[in-house]
Design an enzyme around this catalytic site. Structure first.
Site, PDB file in Angstrom:
ATOM      1  N   VAL A 233     -17.911 -95.251  49.816  1.00 25.95           N
ATOM      2  CA  VAL A 233     -18.918 -94.429  49.150  1.00 25.95           C
ATOM      3  C   VAL A 233     -20.257 -95.171  49.070  1.00 25.95           C
ATOM      4  O   VAL A 233     -21.319 -94.575  49.244  1.00 25.95           O
ATOM      5  CB  VAL A 233     -18.448 -94.014  47.736  1.00 25.95           C
ATOM      6  CG1 VAL A 233     -19.538 -93.250  46.991  1.00 25.95           C
ATOM      7  CG2 VAL A 233     -17.173 -93.176  47.806  1.00 25.95           C
ATOM      8  N   CYS A 234     -20.199 -96.470  48.839  1.00 30.45           N
ATOM      9  CA  CYS A 234     -21.410 -97.262  48.603  1.00 30.45           C
ATOM     10  C   CYS A 234     -22.476 -97.103  49.685  1.00 30.45           C
ATOM     11  O   CYS A 234     -23.647 -96.871  49.360  1.00 30.45           O
ATOM     12  CB  CYS A 234     -21.058 -98.731  48.396  1.00 30.45           C
ATOM     13  SG  CYS A 234     -19.923 -99.001  47.011  1.00 30.45           S
ATOM     14  N   PRO A 235     -22.134 -97.204  50.969  1.00 28.26           N
ATOM     15  CA  PRO A 235     -23.202 -97.080  51.964  1.00 28.26           C
ATOM     16  C   PRO A 235     -23.854 -95.701  51.982  1.00 28.26           C
ATOM     17  O   PRO A 235     -25.039 -95.579  52.301  1.00 28.26           O
ATOM     18  CB  PRO A 235     -22.515 -97.396  53.292  1.00 28.26           C
ATOM     19  CG  PRO A 235     -21.063 -97.251  53.055  1.00 28.26           C
ATOM     20  CD  PRO A 235     -20.850 -97.525  51.592  1.00 28.26           C
TER      21      PRO A 235
ATOM     22  N   LEU B 279     -26.446 -95.905  49.137  1.00 32.11           N
ATOM     23  CA  LEU B 279     -27.544 -96.798  49.481  1.00 32.11           C
ATOM     24  C   LEU B 279     -28.454 -96.159  50.527  1.00 32.11           C
ATOM     25  O   LEU B 279     -29.682 -96.270  50.461  1.00 32.11           O
ATOM     26  CB  LEU B 279     -27.008 -98.145  49.960  1.00 32.11           C
ATOM     27  CG  LEU B 279     -26.203 -98.937  48.913  1.00 32.11           C
ATOM     28  CD1 LEU B 279     -25.602-100.187  49.535  1.00 32.11           C
ATOM     29  CD2 LEU B 279     -27.045 -99.283  47.703  1.00 32.11           C
TER      30      LEU B 279
END
Length: 187
Positions: A46-48, A51
């Protein structure tokens, strides 16, 4: 216990930004608006997406004098390695703060001790270094840069116009409210 109006404590963290390592301290945040965008870890799922969403709006944030700082408990070396290997992360132009000892993460109460990672949390910091908005969300659900942007704009507006408040979904140019006895119960 609420963190609203809590002043950030001094911190000293390494960041990866513009293909170099740089030290970021509380002093770097003073005098402008900032978002501290905590995420669990580099090389995840999920993080990318989050970002990248922030990067896609980064120029707009800069136009309203707001800096973005991505923050995880990874080291600055891991941030660089992720940047070097991920086409998505290579797009990131804002600083990626490394908080491997949890210095900032623990201070803002978003450190997951058993995992050694940060919660998925967003903090809006005003030019005085105070928290004016924050939220924490489940690790398996991404956030929306557009909503963060709207919140910063609303917080900037009420800072300049202390006698007005912004209703739900407010955007610049839309009508605000002036709190008064006349409005109680009518809205």
């Amino acid at each position: 216990m609420s963190l609203i109006n809590k002043e950030l404590k001094d911190f000293d963290l390494q960041a990866y930004v513009n293909n170099e390592f740089k030290t970021i301290t509380k002093q770097n945040l003073l005098g402008k608006w900032n978002i501290l965008f905590f995420y669990p870890a580099d090389f995840t799922f999920v993080c990318p997406t989050e970002l990248e969403d922030l990067q896609n709006k980064y120029e707009e944030f800069k136009k309203i004098d707001c800096e973005i700082y991505g923050v995880s408990c990874d080291s600055h070396f891991v941030h660089k390695a992720w940047h070097d290997t991920s086409k998505t992360i290579q797009k990131i132009e804002y600083p990626m703060l490394a908080d491997p000892t949890g210095q900032l993460t623990k201070n803002l109460k978003v450190y997951i001790k058993k995992d050694g990672m940060a919660e998925r949390a967003s903090f809006i910091i005003d030019p005085d270094g105070k928290i004016v908005a924050y939220d924490v969300i489940a690790g398996n659900v991404g956030r929306n840069a557009e909503e963060l942007f709207r919140r910063v704009q609303a917080l900037q507006f009420v800072r300049l116009h202390g006698d007005e408040v912004c209703p739900a979904k407010w955007k610049p140019g839309e009508e605000t409210l002036k709190p008064s006895l006349d409005l109680v119960g009518l809205i």
